[in-house]
Design an enzyme around this catalytic site. Structure first.
Site, PDB file in Angstrom:
ATOM      1  N   TYR A   8      -1.702   0.078   9.990  1.00 46.17           N
ATOM      2  CA  TYR A   8      -1.971  -0.605   8.717  1.00 46.17           C
ATOM      3  C   TYR A   8      -0.730  -0.545   7.822  1.00 46.17           C
ATOM      4  O   TYR A   8      -0.236  -1.573   7.336  1.00 46.17           O
ATOM      5  CB  TYR A   8      -3.185   0.047   8.024  1.00 46.17           C
ATOM      6  CG  TYR A   8      -3.386  -0.397   6.607  1.00 46.17           C
ATOM      7  CD1 TYR A   8      -3.614  -1.739   6.306  1.00 46.17           C
ATOM      8  CD2 TYR A   8      -3.327   0.506   5.552  1.00 46.17           C
ATOM      9  CE1 TYR A   8      -3.787  -2.159   4.993  1.00 46.17           C
ATOM     10  CE2 TYR A   8      -3.507   0.093   4.245  1.00 46.17           C
ATOM     11  CZ  TYR A   8      -3.734  -1.228   3.967  1.00 46.17           C
ATOM     12  OH  TYR A   8      -3.899  -1.643   2.677  1.00 46.17           O
ATOM     13  N   THR A  32       0.820  -1.205   0.000  1.00 52.42           N
ATOM     14  CA  THR A  32       0.000   0.000   0.000  1.00 52.42           C
ATOM     15  C   THR A  32       0.855   1.257   0.000  1.00 52.42           C
ATOM     16  O   THR A  32       1.975   1.252   0.547  1.00 52.42           O
ATOM     17  CB  THR A  32      -0.898   0.007   1.253  1.00 52.42           C
ATOM     18  OG1 THR A  32      -1.508   1.295   1.385  1.00 52.42           O
ATOM     19  CG2 THR A  32      -0.107  -0.255   2.528  1.00 52.42           C
TER      20      THR A  32
HETATM   21  C1  UD1 Z   1      -6.521   4.643   0.600  1.00 56.86           C
HETATM   22  C2  UD1 Z   1      -6.198   3.261   1.098  1.00 56.86           C
HETATM   23  C3  UD1 Z   1      -4.828   3.232   1.707  1.00 56.86           C
HETATM   24  C4  UD1 Z   1      -3.806   3.771   0.714  1.00 56.86           C
HETATM   25  C5  UD1 Z   1      -4.221   5.150   0.252  1.00 56.86           C
HETATM   26  C6  UD1 Z   1      -3.272   5.639  -0.821  1.00 56.86           C
HETATM   27  C7  UD1 Z   1      -7.866   1.721   1.998  1.00 56.86           C
HETATM   28  C8  UD1 Z   1      -8.823   1.446   3.123  1.00 56.86           C
HETATM   29  N1  UD1 Z   1      -7.161   2.872   2.099  1.00 56.86           N
HETATM   30  O1  UD1 Z   1      -6.630   5.512   1.731  1.00 56.86           O
HETATM   31  O2  UD1 Z   1      -4.496   1.901   2.001  1.00 56.86           O
HETATM   32  O3  UD1 Z   1      -2.556   3.903   1.374  1.00 56.86           O
HETATM   33  O4  UD1 Z   1      -5.536   5.068  -0.304  1.00 56.86           O
HETATM   34  O5  UD1 Z   1      -3.527   6.978  -1.122  1.00 56.86           O
HETATM   35  O6  UD1 Z   1      -7.774   0.983   1.048  1.00 56.86           O
HETATM   36  N2  UD1 Z   1     -12.527  11.464   1.970  1.00 56.86           N
HETATM   37  C9  UD1 Z   1     -13.572  12.321   2.180  1.00 56.86           C
HETATM   38  N3  UD1 Z   1     -14.769  11.803   2.550  1.00 56.86           N
HETATM   39  C10 UD1 Z   1     -14.973  10.457   2.729  1.00 56.86           C
HETATM   40  C11 UD1 Z   1     -13.909   9.577   2.505  1.00 56.86           C
HETATM   41  C12 UD1 Z   1     -12.686  10.111   2.136  1.00 56.86           C
HETATM   42  O7  UD1 Z   1     -13.431  13.552   2.041  1.00 56.86           O
HETATM   43  O8  UD1 Z   1     -16.095  10.048   3.092  1.00 56.86           O
HETATM   44  C13 UD1 Z   1     -11.241  12.010   1.491  1.00 56.86           C
HETATM   45  C14 UD1 Z   1     -10.046  11.696   2.387  1.00 56.86           C
HETATM   46  O9  UD1 Z   1      -9.895  12.683   3.373  1.00 56.86           O
HETATM   47  C15 UD1 Z   1      -8.924  11.681   1.348  1.00 56.86           C
HETATM   48  C16 UD1 Z   1      -9.597  11.129   0.085  1.00 56.86           C
HETATM   49  O10 UD1 Z   1     -10.981  11.374   0.263  1.00 56.86           O
HETATM   50  O11 UD1 Z   1      -8.483  12.988   1.061  1.00 56.86           O
HETATM   51  C17 UD1 Z   1      -9.389   9.631  -0.113  1.00 56.86           C
HETATM   52  O12 UD1 Z   1      -9.734   8.956   1.116  1.00 56.86           O
HETATM   53  P1  UD1 Z   1     -10.035   7.372   1.124  1.00 56.86           P
HETATM   54  O13 UD1 Z   1     -10.884   7.018  -0.035  1.00 56.86           O
HETATM   55  O14 UD1 Z   1     -10.551   7.054   2.494  1.00 56.86           O
HETATM   56  O15 UD1 Z   1      -8.616   6.714   0.873  1.00 56.86           O
HETATM   57  P2  UD1 Z   1      -7.228   6.974   1.626  1.00 56.86           P
HETATM   58  O16 UD1 Z   1      -7.415   7.433   3.017  1.00 56.86           O
HETATM   59  O17 UD1 Z   1      -6.403   7.845   0.719  1.00 56.86           O
END
Ligand code: UD1
Length: 333
Positions: free
Chosen positions: A143, A119
């Protein structure tokens, strides 16, 4: 004696099932080991599925022997970052200790090649938001650490034996099989694209933006979103590479450019044809402002050429899968 059959652990999960489908489409012989804790029987389709844990030494030894496994692709893992913070031993137990068990069995049975799902979380918060494979790893959650420890075990085992391996460091995986057979079925998903698609279809009341004050063009977090089909294909190319004598290596799996949270949400709303209910919330703990892959090595070494580097395609396939889940109630079968 090991043969040409491939063991895919976690092959009934989101990414593993896409890899199994592509392996089968190219005529490869595959067996899945999955404990179905987050995977789904249906995702295995007609591939042989053994239900069990990678930590079950007797089961894994028997499986490697009976199927004369030549290569292992190891997806089975826990993947939710906040959960790893609140329950670290769960992550070290499954992602690190069970991987050690699997590796011990592989060494015992002469498995030739190992492909490991790692990852971008191993990088933590890299300077400038750009991560190269030789950027010193510095995970900021259990993780990422649990995966990095497995990378190190693999490195050391490969140095000590004939095993060769590829570590694939995934960036933000999204989308689903364009044919609509499989997709991301995870319950209580936290990943942005999945959450946004659920909100678009009314499965959730809203989607949150975690932070609008980042030093990024529109103030929201930027990530390198990679379509699951392109990621799956990287696994097939990694296996070809090892089978042709390639040396052990680590590759970033991303496109090398990113989209902001707002850009993703705008795309979901546009494709769904209706505005999303969005709540702007404070930053989520542990989120880097921007995380983009330096994606040169996988292209030059493996000759990987992505076919779905397009946010519209990623979101379209993700939304189609969510609609299918709603219709079929796939998860409850
Ligand atoms: C995911 C991976 C992680 C990897 C990373 C690489 C999983 C569980 N996580 O995490 O293993 O290291 O990508 O970049 O597979 N966000 C929102 N609202 C939401 C959800 C997310 O604003 O409801 C934002 C987050 O703050 C972030 C972005 O969207 O800026 C992506 O978040 P998310 O989809 O949760 O992935 P990562 O945390 O980047």
């Amino acid at each position: 004696m090991s043969g040409n059959k491939i063991l895919v652990t976690g092959g009934a999960g989101y990414i593993g099932s896409h890899v199994v489908q592509q392996l089968r489409n190219t005529g490869r012989n595959v067996v899945i080991l999955d404990n179905l804790s987050t995977g789904f029987h249906q995702a295995a389709q007609d591939t042989e599925l053994i239900i069990g844990d990678t930590g079950d030494k007797a089961l894994v030894n028997q499986l490697l022997k009976d199927h004369a496994i030549g290569a292992v692709m190891h997806f089975a893992a826990h993947t939710i970052v906040p959960e790893s913070v609140s329950d670290p031993l769960k992550y070290y137990g499954n992602n690190t200790c069970c991987t050690r068990n699997l590796l011990e069995c592989c060494a015992r049975h002469g498995v030739k090649h190992f492909i490991f799902s790692s990852t971008a979380a191993v990088y933590g918060i890299p300077g400038e938001g750009l991560a190269r494979e030789d950027t010193p790893p510095n995970p900021i959650n259990p993780y990422g650490t649990s995966k990095l420890m497995s990378e190190w075990m693999l490195r050391d085992l490969s140095a000590a034996t004939d095993l060769t391996h590829v570590v694939l460091r995934y960036f933000n995986v999204a989308g689903s099989d364009p044919q609509g057979h499989i997709g991301q079925s995870t319950r209580k998903a936290t990943l942005l694209t999945k959450v946004a698609c659920e909100a678009a279809l009314g499965i959730r009341d809203h989607v949150a933006i975690f932070g609008t004050d980042y030093p990024t063009p529109d103030g929201t977090g930027v990530r390198d979103y990679i379509h699951v089909e392109d990621l799956a294909n990287a696994h097939l190319m990694a296996l070809d590479y090892l089978e042709q004598g390639g040396e052990s290596n680590t590759f970033n799996c991303g496109y090398g450019h990113g989209y902001s949270v707002r850009e993703v949400l705008d795309m979901v709303a546009r494709i769904n044809g209706a505005p999303l209910h969005i709540k702007e919330l404070p930053r989520r703990a542990g989120d880097p402002p921007s995380l983009i892959a330096d994606a040169g090595r996988i292209r030059t070494t493996l000759g990987w050429h992505p076919k779905h580097d397009n946010l519209e395609q990623i979101v379209t396939t993700a939304l189609n899968w969510e609609r299918k889940l709603l219709q079929d109630d796939f998860r409850n079968q």
